[in-house]
Write a protein that holds these residues in place. Structure first.
Motif, mmCIF file in Angstrom:
data_model
loop_
_atom_site.group_PDB
_atom_site.id
_atom_site.type_symbol
_atom_site.label_atom_id
_atom_site.label_comp_id
_atom_site.label_asym_id
_atom_site.label_seq_id
_atom_site.Cartn_x
_atom_site.Cartn_y
_atom_site.Cartn_z
ATOM 1 N N PRO A 80 0.811 -1.223 0.000
ATOM 2 C CA PRO A 80 0.000 0.000 0.000
ATOM 3 C C PRO A 80 0.845 1.274 0.000
ATOM 4 O O PRO A 80 1.935 1.295 0.574
ATOM 5 N N ASN A 81 0.307 2.334 -0.632
ATOM 6 C CA ASN A 81 0.885 3.667 -0.437
ATOM 7 C C ASN A 81 0.198 4.293 0.787
ATOM 8 O O ASN A 81 -0.672 3.671 1.417
ATOM 9 N N LEU A 82 0.550 5.516 1.123
ATOM 10 C CA LEU A 82 0.052 6.069 2.387
ATOM 11 C C LEU A 82 -1.432 6.427 2.336
ATOM 12 O O LEU A 82 -2.107 6.394 3.378
ATOM 13 N N ASP A 83 -1.968 6.755 1.157
ATOM 14 C CA ASP A 83 -3.421 6.972 1.061
ATOM 15 C C ASP A 83 -4.161 5.656 1.281
ATOM 16 O O ASP A 83 -5.223 5.623 1.919
ATOM 17 N N GLU A 84 -3.596 4.577 0.738
ATOM 18 C CA GLU A 84 -4.234 3.263 0.924
ATOM 19 C C GLU A 84 -4.130 2.811 2.382
ATOM 20 O O GLU A 84 -5.073 2.215 2.913
ATOM 21 N N VAL A 85 -3.021 3.111 3.041
ATOM 22 C CA VAL A 85 -2.910 2.819 4.487
ATOM 23 C C VAL A 85 -4.047 3.522 5.235
ATOM 24 O O VAL A 85 -4.707 2.932 6.096
ATOM 25 N N ILE A 100 5.259 -0.847 3.213
ATOM 26 C CA ILE A 100 4.620 0.471 3.217
ATOM 27 C C ILE A 100 5.503 1.412 2.390
ATOM 28 O O ILE A 100 6.689 1.585 2.694
ATOM 29 N N LYS A 101 4.892 2.017 1.345
ATOM 30 C CA LYS A 101 5.642 2.909 0.447
ATOM 31 C C LYS A 101 5.477 4.354 0.914
ATOM 32 O O LYS A 101 4.381 4.769 1.272
ATOM 33 N N SER A 102 6.565 5.084 0.878
ATOM 34 C CA SER A 102 6.530 6.430 1.470
ATOM 35 C C SER A 102 6.682 7.549 0.444
ATOM 36 O O SER A 102 7.044 8.664 0.808
#
Ligand SMILES: Nc1ncnc2c1ncn2[C@@H]1O[C@H](COP(=O)(O)OP(=O)(O)OP(=O)(O)O)[C@@H](O)[C@H]1O
Ligand SMILES: [Mg+2]
Length: 279
Positions: A149-154, A185-187
């Motif tokens: 996931p990217n941070l919006d998906e988190v 987790i992608k930042s």
């Protein structure tokens, strides 16, 4: 009669949507597979009408048609590793889960399965409804070798709003609780951070993946390219941590070489690994 001059390369399958502008989606996935020396196959989930400025229309493919694409290539060719991109709705997610079980794709079957839980647009808007988010968490994450996931998906999946690098472990733990074997987790969206440090977690220990942050707006397709490079490495037999390190290096170079296109956001480039741009 067929004369076998060459052995077939490893194979990988993307289960994803079409981006008519060619920057992201299955077009980026197939280019990445090619650049990594892997034969790419696709099960199309959604067609989009889009350019570099906007997405103006979409059509979701019927779930049974998505499942049939998976079954037909798996039965004939075989799948070395698979990844997902946008899955549109609950019906498609359930069909993909079942088709992957039948094709031997997933953490408990043996064929590595990377679930990129595309759920938010470039601007952070929700692309999947609540029923589809539930199906992602309940049906797909427990089958995944890796979720990315990217941070919006988190935020959509867990309610955790990550604003600083030191919150990444909390996010990784929360996403990991949905049952994937590994969580990345992608930042990329931490735009005020001077680096792009992604975080990998297996439920016990963390692996930090540092990388440079390039100053560019042209990052369309970064997440798809990274998940595809990881999938290609897994198809070639790399252990997971090595495959994720390769994916991070691959996408860093692709962002470095991103190019402007049209009037909007340009794509990252997989060409760095193919080499010569001139004819
Ligand atoms: N400006 C940048 N410079 C270097 N690396 C970047 C940059 N932006 C993103 N990345 C890296 O690219 C990868 C994808 O991250 P990101 O968080 O952007 O995913 P994403 O939002 O899913 O991408 P996409 O918008 O393509 O769906 C990560 O490894 C991230 O660290
Ligand atoms: Mg993404």
């Amino acid at each position: 009669m067929r004369t076998a001059a060459q052995a077939a390369p490893p194979t990988a399958l993307t289960i994803a949507g079409s981006d008519s502008a060619g920057g992201a989606g299955l077009q980026a996935d197939l280019r990445t597979f090619f650049a990594c020396g892997v034969h790419g196959m696709s099960a199309v989930t959604m067609l989009t009408v889009q350019n570099t400025v906007a997405v103006s229309d979409v059509i979701a493919i019927p779930p049974a048609f998505v499942a049939a694409q998976i079954a037909t290539v798996a039965g004939d060719i075989g799948v070395g590793a698979a990844k997902t991109g946008v899955l549109s709705n609950r019906g498609i997610i359930e069909a993909v889960a079942q088709a992957c079980d039948e094709a031997g794709i997933g953490r408990s079957h043996g064929t590595p399965f990377v679930v990129d839980p595309v759920a938010a647009s470039r601007h952070g808007e929700q692309l999947l409804d609540e029923a589809a988010l539930d199906a992602l968490r309940d049906e797909l994450f427990p089958r995944a070798t890796l979720v990315t996931p990217n941070l919006d998906e988190v935020r959509l999946l867990t309610g955790i709003d990550v604003e600083r690098r030191d919150q990444l472990p909390e996010a990784a733990r929360a996403v990991h609780a949905f049952g994937a074997q590994w969580t990345l987790i992608k930042s990329g969206h931490l735009t005020h951070d001077s680096q792009c440090v992604d975080l990998l977690y297996d439920g016990t220990s963390f692996v930090e993946l540092p990388g440079p942050r390039y100053e560019t707006e042209d990052t369309h397709g970064a997440g798809d390219t990274m998940a595809s490079a990881i999938t290609a490495a897994l198809a070639k037999g790399s252990p997971l941590v090595e495959a994720v390190r390769f994916g991070k290096e691959f996408v860093s170079h692709a962002v470095r070489d991103a190019y402007p296109l049209g009037a909007g956001v340009g794509p990252v480039s997989q060409l760095w690994r193919v080499g010569e741009r001139q004819p």
